[in-house]
Design a protein around this motif. Sequence first.
Motif, mmCIF file in Angstrom:
data_model
loop_
_atom_site.group_PDB
_atom_site.id
_atom_site.type_symbol
_atom_site.label_atom_id
_atom_site.label_comp_id
_atom_site.label_asym_id
_atom_site.label_seq_id
_atom_site.Cartn_x
_atom_site.Cartn_y
_atom_site.Cartn_z
ATOM 1 N N ASP A 66 41.241 61.080 17.814
ATOM 2 C CA ASP A 66 42.093 61.346 19.001
ATOM 3 C C ASP A 66 42.040 62.697 19.735
ATOM 4 O O ASP A 66 41.177 63.406 19.328
ATOM 5 N N THR A 67 42.375 62.564 20.755
ATOM 6 C CA THR A 67 42.310 64.009 21.537
ATOM 7 C C THR A 67 43.313 65.201 21.411
ATOM 8 O O THR A 67 42.997 66.299 21.593
ATOM 9 N N LYS A 68 44.223 64.739 20.600
ATOM 10 C CA LYS A 68 45.453 65.746 20.329
ATOM 11 C C LYS A 68 44.777 66.836 19.220
ATOM 12 O O LYS A 68 45.067 68.055 19.389
ATOM 13 N N PRO A 69 43.912 66.606 18.305
ATOM 14 C CA PRO A 69 43.415 67.645 17.413
ATOM 15 C C PRO A 69 42.518 68.399 17.927
ATOM 16 O O PRO A 69 42.438 69.530 17.713
ATOM 17 N N TRP A 70 41.813 67.654 19.150
ATOM 18 C CA TRP A 70 40.888 68.566 19.872
ATOM 19 C C TRP A 70 41.796 69.654 20.582
ATOM 20 O O TRP A 70 41.250 70.741 20.621
ATOM 21 N N ASP A 71 42.830 69.336 21.133
ATOM 22 C CA ASP A 71 43.428 70.243 22.144
ATOM 23 C C ASP A 71 43.927 71.416 21.184
ATOM 24 O O ASP A 71 44.013 72.518 21.535
ATOM 25 N N THR A 77 34.757 56.443 22.225
ATOM 26 C CA THR A 77 34.013 56.993 23.287
ATOM 27 C C THR A 77 35.283 57.848 24.222
ATOM 28 O O THR A 77 34.619 58.790 24.856
ATOM 29 N N LYS A 78 36.228 57.469 24.317
ATOM 30 C CA LYS A 78 37.350 58.165 24.993
ATOM 31 C C LYS A 78 37.608 59.537 24.453
ATOM 32 O O LYS A 78 37.909 60.642 25.325
ATOM 33 N N VAL A 79 37.433 59.876 23.260
ATOM 34 C CA VAL A 79 37.443 61.011 22.616
ATOM 35 C C VAL A 79 36.311 61.871 23.181
ATOM 36 O O VAL A 79 36.112 63.156 23.708
ATOM 37 N N ALA A 80 35.032 61.149 23.105
ATOM 38 C CA ALA A 80 33.856 62.196 23.489
ATOM 39 C C ALA A 80 33.831 62.313 25.031
ATOM 40 O O ALA A 80 33.330 63.417 25.293
ATOM 41 N N ASP A 81 34.478 61.450 25.862
ATOM 42 C CA ASP A 81 34.459 61.691 27.234
ATOM 43 C C ASP A 81 35.594 62.934 27.434
ATOM 44 O O ASP A 81 35.278 63.582 28.442
ATOM 45 N N VAL A 88 29.875 71.938 24.496
ATOM 46 C CA VAL A 88 30.313 70.782 23.484
ATOM 47 C C VAL A 88 29.604 69.675 23.459
ATOM 48 O O VAL A 88 29.175 68.972 24.403
ATOM 49 N N ILE A 89 29.170 69.030 22.420
ATOM 50 C CA ILE A 89 28.117 68.125 22.142
ATOM 51 C C ILE A 89 28.879 66.906 21.164
ATOM 52 O O ILE A 89 29.089 67.141 20.094
ATOM 53 N N PRO A 90 29.498 65.923 21.859
ATOM 54 C CA PRO A 90 29.951 64.532 20.909
ATOM 55 C C PRO A 90 28.756 63.828 20.433
ATOM 56 O O PRO A 90 27.941 63.414 21.215
ATOM 57 N N ILE A 91 28.908 63.428 19.265
ATOM 58 C CA ILE A 91 28.049 62.473 18.793
ATOM 59 C C ILE A 91 28.830 61.241 18.400
ATOM 60 O O ILE A 91 29.912 61.338 17.859
#
Length: 837
Positions: A253-258, A280-284, A162-165
């Motif tokens: 946000d992290t919810k859609p990622w989950d 940044t918190k989403v990237a982390d 997984v590569i966050p920009i």
Amino acid sequence: MAYNLESLAKILEQVLHPDHHRHIWILDPDKKPLLESLLEKVRSLRKFFENSSSAVSTVDGIRDLERLVGAAAQDAEDILESHLTDQIISAPGGKGFTLSPPNLPELNTRLDSAVEEMKKITSKIRMAKAQDQEAKTVVVGISEDVDKLLDWLTQDSEALKVIPIVGMGGIGKSTLARHLYDNSGVISHFDVRAWTTVSQNYDVRKILLDLLGCVIGELTDEMLKEEDDQLGLHLHQNLKGRRYLIVLDDIWDTKPWDDARRYLPDDGNDSRILVTTRETKVADYTGSVDSHHQMNLLKDDSSWKLLHQKVFAPQETCTPELEEVGKRIANNCRGLPLAINVIGGLLSQAKRSPESWEQIAKDVSSVVADEEQFSNILSLSYNNLPYHLKPCFLYMGAFPENYEIRASRLVKLWAAEGFLKRVSDKSPEETAEICLKALVDRNLIFVHRQEPKGNVRSYSLHDLLRDLCVRKAHEEKFLLVKAPDSLPRETLQLRRMSTQDTNISAKQMQYARSFLFTGAASPEILSDVVSEFRLLRVLDILGIKSDQFPEEILQLVNLRYLALSSAESLPSSISRLRILQTLIVQAIASSSWPCTVTPEILDMTQLRHIKFKGTYVQYHDKNRTRSVVQKNLLSLSTIAISQLSDKFFDTVRNLKELGIICDCPSSPETDLTLPHKLEKLKCSSTDLSFTDIFLSCLIFPSTLKKLTVSSCIIMDGHMNKIGELPNLEVLKLQKDQFDSSTWEPTEGEFPRLRFLLLEDLNLVNWTADDSHFPRLEHLVIRGCSDLEEIPPGIGEITTLEIIEVQRSSATAVASALKIQEEQADYGVQVRFGPSSQ
């Protein structure tokens, strides 16, 4: 604001010179001189703003004049339309009445004051003319980002990566991700790619549908009805065992990622997920620390290079004087690509003089120190728009964030709104397209998708620019974008509402001209809306499902645009909406469609577009003794062929688009040459068995440019008949059955065809070469599992650019690969979609 003058002028002209069929009022002779005087002042003020360049925006008093004129024009509209609407509704049985609008002396006095102010300002300014320039798509200052991320995407690493920009809004995260997504090396490295834009107010169903659509192609009706978990299972199954690239753009946000991540398999085959985010918190949360890619603001030299490419053509030079000013402007954009793009669009339309550029440099410099500096920079682009483009830009805020805005819908809405500046010899639709291009040229909106012929299918808007739209629209009382549980107090003068919320305080919007409902709801809210929004011109409520046609709508005699979902057929009293221009009806699942449409619909002589979605209608006019010629009707779909006659086509001779459906075993001969401007035609059927003679009974016009044939039997000779059409540029064959499973064109056929789609056909043998399709540019083969091969001669067509193969036979894929190998030196691209490799 000043753009309200356009709409007011049209209303005054309508009152003074009614041109609709069977107008029912007589103008009070005592009021006519006052109305004519009002119209003269409106035209004078309109001409002033039309001829004013962006330089006028800085002249003392111009903003006050705009506000004065805008308020007076709005009040005049309210007085005239309220009086006219009340009179029409009160007239018994549609009988005539005397029209005597009130408050005309007061309105004249207010506009007299505006004209005097205009004369004072005119003495202070020089008019400047804007120049048009083609928009350019450029990628500057990110070459190192691209190289680094290409390595991360394609280097050997068995585990899913997984590569966050990461970066601030407007810095170019999505541009970089799209550049990587479309890279030829990336396309060849992965078996399948999929992209979805998540956005702040995300919808997990939309995410799954977007990804699934990219992976498997067109979604079936059954899939569209399934629950989210079932959609996710389909996605997982179709990705399993395949090397994939998934782009999740604009995650907040992290919810859609989950919600999305659990459907993405990790098969240890070098698959990648690319995430773009401001947080940044989403990237982390989504990626590993070593794979973060932080986007930085552009350096000064890259900022100037980007600005230069936005303003000047490739062979055009920049004078040293302009370069000195231009570099200062670029530096003051603080390295933000979006700001540079927008200011570049502004400069591209400005006069090429140091004085003109110095003024823009001064404006940019004055806002960059503010904490909302980038928002203020973007505001400059709006402030410097020509007055007739401002309402067009503000209207884009009516659509949800990251929404794909259909060009055809925008064009119809703008035409109905009445704010489009008239252009000689241009239809309202053509004028709207000119305005859309102007906004694209200024980098304020972006082309999202194009049709095969190069026409724009849809547009999109950067979220920062949408924020600007919404803010400016509210400031100017042009549009209220209402989120759930939020309704500002001062909404009485707002003219438009766009909402997903069912809790509508309708009494606060009694002067509204437009209501766009962008969510889904039951029909109960309609009563309040219709009873209070009596001056509506636009009512777009496709998301409100009605079991019965809402009779209250017939009271909205001012409607120009109506889009609704209904289970019931249209009543004959629909003809009360005398000035309706666009009618769109979506059939819902519980409906009794198809239905019969009575001839009264063609008494509405202002109609320009009629569209029945998800169904078709039967038109009965056998007992009709009087025919009204529909000079304005441009598009009509979908209508049953069984009931159509030459008498019907005689009344719609200016049609440009038509959709017909075969609904009976015996098709009558139908002469489609009677609408002498017909360019787009869709032919389909309710039952495949009805269509063995259907195409034989159609007399195609030579004017056709785009033809779609779906769910029909194609007999020997039908394709030769189509191939003889001299102007055909786009041909789509979908879910058809070739009687002989063979297609052998004749030399010289399809002389101008540029795009060919073959989808879900039983075609086995196809022979063709450059003598059959001499101008073909784009070929799509989709769902042709029986096709033995793509004819090798297709590769010899010198104009061919792209071959796409999806869900088709292995031999078809192999023949496409062979064409790609043989034509490698000529730039022919071959793309493989789901289940084609």
